[in-house]
Scaffold this motif. Structure first.
Motif, PDB file in Angstrom:
ATOM      1  N   SER A   1      31.904 -73.602 -34.098  1.00 60.51           N
ATOM      2  CA  SER A   1      31.920 -72.158 -33.893  1.00 60.51           C
ATOM      3  C   SER A   1      31.302 -71.832 -32.544  1.00 60.51           C
ATOM      4  O   SER A   1      30.157 -72.229 -32.263  1.00 60.51           O
ATOM      5  CB  SER A   1      31.152 -71.449 -35.011  1.00 60.51           C
ATOM      6  OG  SER A   1      30.970 -70.085 -34.706  1.00 60.51           O
ATOM      7  N   LEU A   2      32.055 -71.130 -31.710  1.00 55.94           N
ATOM      8  CA  LEU A   2      31.523 -70.682 -30.433  1.00 55.94           C
ATOM      9  C   LEU A   2      30.448 -69.621 -30.650  1.00 55.94           C
ATOM     10  O   LEU A   2      29.444 -69.577 -29.936  1.00 55.94           O
ATOM     11  CB  LEU A   2      32.661 -70.135 -29.559  1.00 55.94           C
ATOM     12  CG  LEU A   2      32.271 -69.682 -28.150  1.00 55.94           C
ATOM     13  CD1 LEU A   2      31.659 -70.828 -27.358  1.00 55.94           C
ATOM     14  CD2 LEU A   2      33.488 -69.118 -27.416  1.00 55.94           C
TER      15      LEU A   2
ATOM     16  N   ILE B   1      37.015 -74.618 -28.862  1.00 59.52           N
ATOM     17  CA  ILE B   1      35.708 -74.214 -29.383  1.00 59.52           C
ATOM     18  C   ILE B   1      34.646 -75.253 -29.030  1.00 59.52           C
ATOM     19  O   ILE B   1      33.530 -74.911 -28.619  1.00 59.52           O
ATOM     20  CB  ILE B   1      35.773 -74.008 -30.908  1.00 59.52           C
ATOM     21  CG1 ILE B   1      36.667 -72.810 -31.251  1.00 59.52           C
ATOM     22  CG2 ILE B   1      34.378 -73.807 -31.488  1.00 59.52           C
ATOM     23  CD1 ILE B   1      36.858 -72.587 -32.735  1.00 59.52           C
ATOM     24  N   LEU B   2      34.982 -76.536 -29.190  1.00 57.43           N
ATOM     25  CA  LEU B   2      34.032 -77.586 -28.865  1.00 57.43           C
ATOM     26  C   LEU B   2      33.645 -77.561 -27.391  1.00 57.43           C
ATOM     27  O   LEU B   2      32.466 -77.649 -27.040  1.00 57.43           O
ATOM     28  CB  LEU B   2      34.619 -78.954 -29.237  1.00 57.43           C
ATOM     29  CG  LEU B   2      34.783 -79.232 -30.737  1.00 57.43           C
ATOM     30  CD1 LEU B   2      35.548 -80.529 -30.953  1.00 57.43           C
ATOM     31  CD2 LEU B   2      33.426 -79.295 -31.420  1.00 57.43           C
ATOM     32  N   MET B   3      34.629 -77.430 -26.519  1.00 63.89           N
ATOM     33  CA  MET B   3      34.352 -77.405 -25.087  1.00 63.89           C
ATOM     34  C   MET B   3      33.603 -76.125 -24.708  1.00 63.89           C
ATOM     35  O   MET B   3      32.690 -76.149 -23.881  1.00 63.89           O
ATOM     36  CB  MET B   3      35.659 -77.500 -24.291  1.00 63.89           C
ATOM     37  CG  MET B   3      36.305 -78.879 -24.307  1.00 63.89           C
ATOM     38  SD  MET B   3      35.283 -80.126 -23.480  1.00 63.89           S
ATOM     39  CE  MET B   3      34.496 -80.883 -24.904  1.00 63.89           C
ATOM     40  N   GLY B   4      33.997 -75.016 -25.311  1.00 71.42           N
ATOM     41  CA  GLY B   4      33.309 -73.764 -25.034  1.00 71.42           C
ATOM     42  C   GLY B   4      31.860 -73.802 -25.486  1.00 71.42           C
ATOM     43  O   GLY B   4      30.958 -73.311 -24.796  1.00 71.42           O
ATOM     44  N   SER B   5      31.600 -74.393 -26.655  1.00 73.14           N
ATOM     45  CA  SER B   5      30.227 -74.515 -27.157  1.00 73.14           C
ATOM     46  C   SER B   5      29.394 -75.405 -26.243  1.00 73.14           C
ATOM     47  O   SER B   5      28.221 -75.118 -25.974  1.00 73.14           O
ATOM     48  CB  SER B   5      30.240 -75.087 -28.577  1.00 73.14           C
ATOM     49  OG  SER B   5      30.956 -74.245 -29.461  1.00 73.14           O
TER      50      SER B   5
ATOM     51  N   ALA C   1      25.039 -74.368 -19.998  1.00 76.84           N
ATOM     52  CA  ALA C   1      24.745 -73.287 -19.058  1.00 76.84           C
ATOM     53  C   ALA C   1      23.453 -72.569 -19.441  1.00 76.84           C
ATOM     54  O   ALA C   1      22.662 -72.168 -18.579  1.00 76.84           O
ATOM     55  CB  ALA C   1      25.914 -72.299 -19.004  1.00 76.84           C
ATOM     56  N   ALA C   2      23.211 -72.418 -20.750  1.00 77.79           N
ATOM     57  CA  ALA C   2      21.974 -71.790 -21.201  1.00 77.79           C
ATOM     58  C   ALA C   2      20.770 -72.673 -20.886  1.00 77.79           C
ATOM     59  O   ALA C   2      19.699 -72.181 -20.503  1.00 77.79           O
ATOM     60  CB  ALA C   2      22.052 -71.512 -22.698  1.00 77.79           C
ATOM     61  N   THR C   3      20.921 -73.989 -21.045  1.00 83.86           N
ATOM     62  CA  THR C   3      19.844 -74.912 -20.695  1.00 83.86           C
ATOM     63  C   THR C   3      19.539 -74.828 -19.210  1.00 83.86           C
ATOM     64  O   THR C   3      18.371 -74.849 -18.794  1.00 83.86           O
ATOM     65  CB  THR C   3      20.235 -76.356 -21.072  1.00 83.86           C
ATOM     66  OG1 THR C   3      20.505 -76.420 -22.473  1.00 83.86           O
ATOM     67  CG2 THR C   3      19.133 -77.327 -20.722  1.00 83.86           C
ATOM     68  N   ASN C   4      20.574 -74.721 -18.388  1.00 75.87           N
ATOM     69  CA  ASN C   4      20.387 -74.586 -16.947  1.00 75.87           C
ATOM     70  C   ASN C   4      19.655 -73.283 -16.610  1.00 75.87           C
ATOM     71  O   ASN C   4      18.746 -73.249 -15.773  1.00 75.87           O
ATOM     72  CB  ASN C   4      21.747 -74.627 -16.252  1.00 75.87           C
ATOM     73  CG  ASN C   4      21.616 -74.670 -14.745  1.00 75.87           C
ATOM     74  OD1 ASN C   4      21.296 -75.693 -14.154  1.00 75.87           O
ATOM     75  ND2 ASN C   4      21.861 -73.528 -14.099  1.00 75.87           N
ATOM     76  N   ALA C   5      20.044 -72.188 -17.297  1.00 79.08           N
ATOM     77  CA  ALA C   5      19.379 -70.899 -17.075  1.00 79.08           C
ATOM     78  C   ALA C   5      17.931 -70.950 -17.536  1.00 79.08           C
ATOM     79  O   ALA C   5      17.043 -70.329 -16.934  1.00 79.08           O
ATOM     80  CB  ALA C   5      20.135 -69.794 -17.805  1.00 79.08           C
ATOM     81  N   MET C   6      17.677 -71.677 -18.622  1.00 81.27           N
ATOM     82  CA  MET C   6      16.319 -71.797 -19.140  1.00 81.27           C
ATOM     83  C   MET C   6      15.385 -72.369 -18.078  1.00 81.27           C
ATOM     84  O   MET C   6      14.206 -71.997 -17.998  1.00 81.27           O
ATOM     85  CB  MET C   6      16.338 -72.717 -20.369  1.00 81.27           C
ATOM     86  CG  MET C   6      15.021 -72.860 -21.084  1.00 81.27           C
ATOM     87  SD  MET C   6      14.613 -71.395 -22.063  1.00 81.27           S
ATOM     88  CE  MET C   6      13.158 -71.998 -22.923  1.00 81.27           C
ATOM     89  N   LYS C   7      15.902 -73.229 -17.233  1.00 84.17           N
ATOM     90  CA  LYS C   7      15.078 -73.881 -16.226  1.00 84.17           C
ATOM     91  C   LYS C   7      14.986 -73.078 -14.932  1.00 84.17           C
ATOM     92  O   LYS C   7      13.929 -73.022 -14.309  1.00 84.17           O
ATOM     93  CB  LYS C   7      15.634 -75.276 -15.933  1.00 84.17           C
ATOM     94  CG  LYS C   7      14.773 -76.084 -14.971  1.00 84.17           C
ATOM     95  CD  LYS C   7      15.251 -77.517 -14.871  1.00 84.17           C
ATOM     96  CE  LYS C   7      14.320 -78.337 -13.987  1.00 84.17           C
ATOM     97  NZ  LYS C   7      14.753 -79.752 -13.876  1.00 84.17           N
ATOM     98  N   TYR C   8      16.086 -72.431 -14.541  1.00 77.64           N
ATOM     99  CA  TYR C   8      16.121 -71.832 -13.206  1.00 77.64           C
ATOM    100  C   TYR C   8      16.103 -70.308 -13.187  1.00 77.64           C
ATOM    101  O   TYR C   8      15.901 -69.713 -12.133  1.00 77.64           O
ATOM    102  CB  TYR C   8      17.374 -72.309 -12.460  1.00 77.64           C
ATOM    103  CG  TYR C   8      17.372 -73.787 -12.174  1.00 77.64           C
ATOM    104  CD1 TYR C   8      16.542 -74.330 -11.202  1.00 77.64           C
ATOM    105  CD2 TYR C   8      18.172 -74.659 -12.906  1.00 77.64           C
ATOM    106  CE1 TYR C   8      16.523 -75.687 -10.948  1.00 77.64           C
ATOM    107  CE2 TYR C   8      18.167 -76.021 -12.655  1.00 77.64           C
ATOM    108  CZ  TYR C   8      17.341 -76.530 -11.679  1.00 77.64           C
ATOM    109  OH  TYR C   8      17.326 -77.875 -11.431  1.00 77.64           O
ATOM    110  N   ALA C   9      16.325 -69.641 -14.338  1.00 72.47           N
ATOM    111  CA  ALA C   9      16.401 -68.177 -14.331  1.00 72.47           C
ATOM    112  C   ALA C   9      15.013 -67.550 -14.197  1.00 72.47           C
ATOM    113  O   ALA C   9      14.009 -68.141 -14.617  1.00 72.47           O
ATOM    114  CB  ALA C   9      17.074 -67.670 -15.596  1.00 72.47           C
ATOM    115  N   ARG C  10      14.974 -66.367 -13.634  1.00 79.56           N
ATOM    116  CA  ARG C  10      13.722 -65.637 -13.498  1.00 79.56           C
ATOM    117  C   ARG C  10      13.323 -65.068 -14.851  1.00 79.56           C
ATOM    118  O   ARG C  10      14.125 -64.447 -15.542  1.00 79.56           O
ATOM    119  CB  ARG C  10      13.878 -64.523 -12.458  1.00 79.56           C
ATOM    120  CG  ARG C  10      12.567 -63.782 -12.156  1.00 79.56           C
ATOM    121  CD  ARG C  10      12.685 -62.973 -10.878  1.00 79.56           C
ATOM    122  NE  ARG C  10      13.708 -61.943 -10.993  1.00 79.56           N
ATOM    123  CZ  ARG C  10      13.480 -60.714 -11.459  1.00 79.56           C
ATOM    124  NH1 ARG C  10      12.258 -60.377 -11.873  1.00 79.56           N
ATOM    125  NH2 ARG C  10      14.449 -59.822 -11.517  1.00 79.56           N
TER     126      ARG C  10
END
Length: 393
Positions: free
Chosen positions: A258-259, A294-298, A304-313
């Protein structure tokens, strides 16, 4: 031995509700370990009394009857539970009103107090020991040394009870942790088997079906190659049929991907880093996507969320946009770039370059760019309605 939670008299009465349930709880037998302890204590009391009176005044008929009555009551008490304890204590107090030279039946009272402490009935045990001290004071009058010894024995009883309770709590906790570890191991095994089955279904089985369909299309377009292509098509069909039982045996009962679920998981992860995830997508997006999309989108959303977790303000919003356009799932995640990477962010993600390679292997596209202080990741994932997916599920 089982340890039950402590509760006050009023709380227990409210929990039990009806008089009949209160009675059933009061006469519920103790576990086997407690029953054995009561029996051993009864035998010890008889043995100590016999040995003691062998070197002093012999036991009279009166004392023998009292001793037998108390020891029988103590042996039977754990079979009647809390009511049996009360019955023994009542008989002990009643017998104490008569003149007796018995010295050791009080050990039964101390055993009852220890059991109550172990079972977390600390208030009841305190009342019992206080009542015992007052009974001894009433029987023996003002004897300082006897009064002090009763207080000392009661203190030792409390100490023994708390030590035993701590030991039994530790044993129970260890047993529970062992059982929890077994359950976690079983769950982990099921997860691994489900993931392996899903991997076989989503890669090898799907590729075999795609090869078969491509070769059949080739044979239809070039009839002169039909004889050469037919054995390869048959081999792909046979391989697919052999693979299907293997997938079933590996327990392909894992829930459908599930996406939306991936978005919820990523939102919780970002919230732990003081980030909000603003998702903009159709509510029925899962129903409009193929399993592989769905698998690729998930995978894209989580990475992308993991990347944002590290670099986002910190304290900003991470935006996710998802839509289906021209047979493709279009995904975009954007976030404001912080002054420096977060040290407490999740590490060891799939990696954007690995994600790019994975999506491109599925004939998709992935790009990322920094613009106006924002980091933007965009992906286009094919969303084919592949017929063999339905056949292999």
């Amino acid at each position: 031995m089982q340890v039950v939670p402590e509760a006050g008299w009023l709380q227990e009465a409210m929990m039990l509700g009806t008089p009949s349930s209160f009675f059933l709880d009061a006469v519920r037998p103790y576990p086997r370990g407690f029953r054995l302890a009561y029996l051993l204590m009864s035998v010890s009391i008889v043995f100590l009394e016999v040995v003691f009176h062998a070197f002093s005044a012999p036991l009279g008929i009166h004392d023998i009857l009292i001793l037998v009555t108390l020891c029988v009551m103590l042996s039977v008490a754990p079979w009647l539970g809390f009511a049996g304890d009360l019955l023994y204590v009542a008989v002990f107090a009643a017998m104490g009103a008569f003149s007796s030279s018995l010295a050791f039946p009080s050990l039964g009272v101390f055993l009852v107090a220890v059991v109550w402490i172990v079972r977390r009935w600390t208030g009841r045990a305190a009342l019992l020991l206080t009542g015992y001290i007052l009974l001894m004071f009433w029987q023996n009058g003002v004897e300082f040394f006897r009064f002090a010894s009763d207080i000392l024995l009661s203190s030792v009883t409390c100490a023994v009870g708390f030590v035993l309770r701590k030991f039994m709590d530790g044993a129970e906790r260890s047993r529970w942790e062992l059982e929890e570890s077994r359950m976690q191991s079983a769950r982990a095994t099921e997860v691994v088997r489900a993931k392996l089955a899903a991997g076989l279904h989503d890669t090898i089985a799907r590729d075999l079906a795609r090869i078969s369909i491509s070769l059949e299309s080739l044979a239809a377009s070039h009839p002169d190659l039909a004889d050469e292509v037919a054995p390869i098509v048959n081999l792909a069909h046979d391989s697919s049929r052999r693979l299907r039982p293997m997938i079933t045996e590996l327990n392909f009962d894992a829930p459908d991907p599930s996406l939306m679920a991936a978005v919820k998981e990523s939102r919780l992860m970002l919230q732990s880093g003081k980030l909000e995830l603003g998702a903009h997508m159709p509510d029925d997006i899962d129903g409009r996507l193929s399993r592989q999309a769905i698998l690729m989108g998930s995978l894209f959303v989580r990475e992308a969320a993991t990347n944002a977790m590290k670099y986002a303000r910190r304290g900003t919003t991470v935006d996710l946009f998802a839509e289906i356009v021209d047979g493709e799932l279009s995904l975009t995640m954007a976030n404001e770039i912080g002054n420096k990477p977060s040290d407490d962010a999740l590490a060891g993600g799939y990696g954007l370059m690995n994600l790019k390679s994975r999506i491109e292997s599925e004939r998709g596209r992935l790009s990322f760019i920094s613009r106006s202080g924002r980091w933007i990741i965009n992906a286009a994932i094919p969303n084919p309605k592949i017929q063999e997916e339905e056949g292999l599920r």
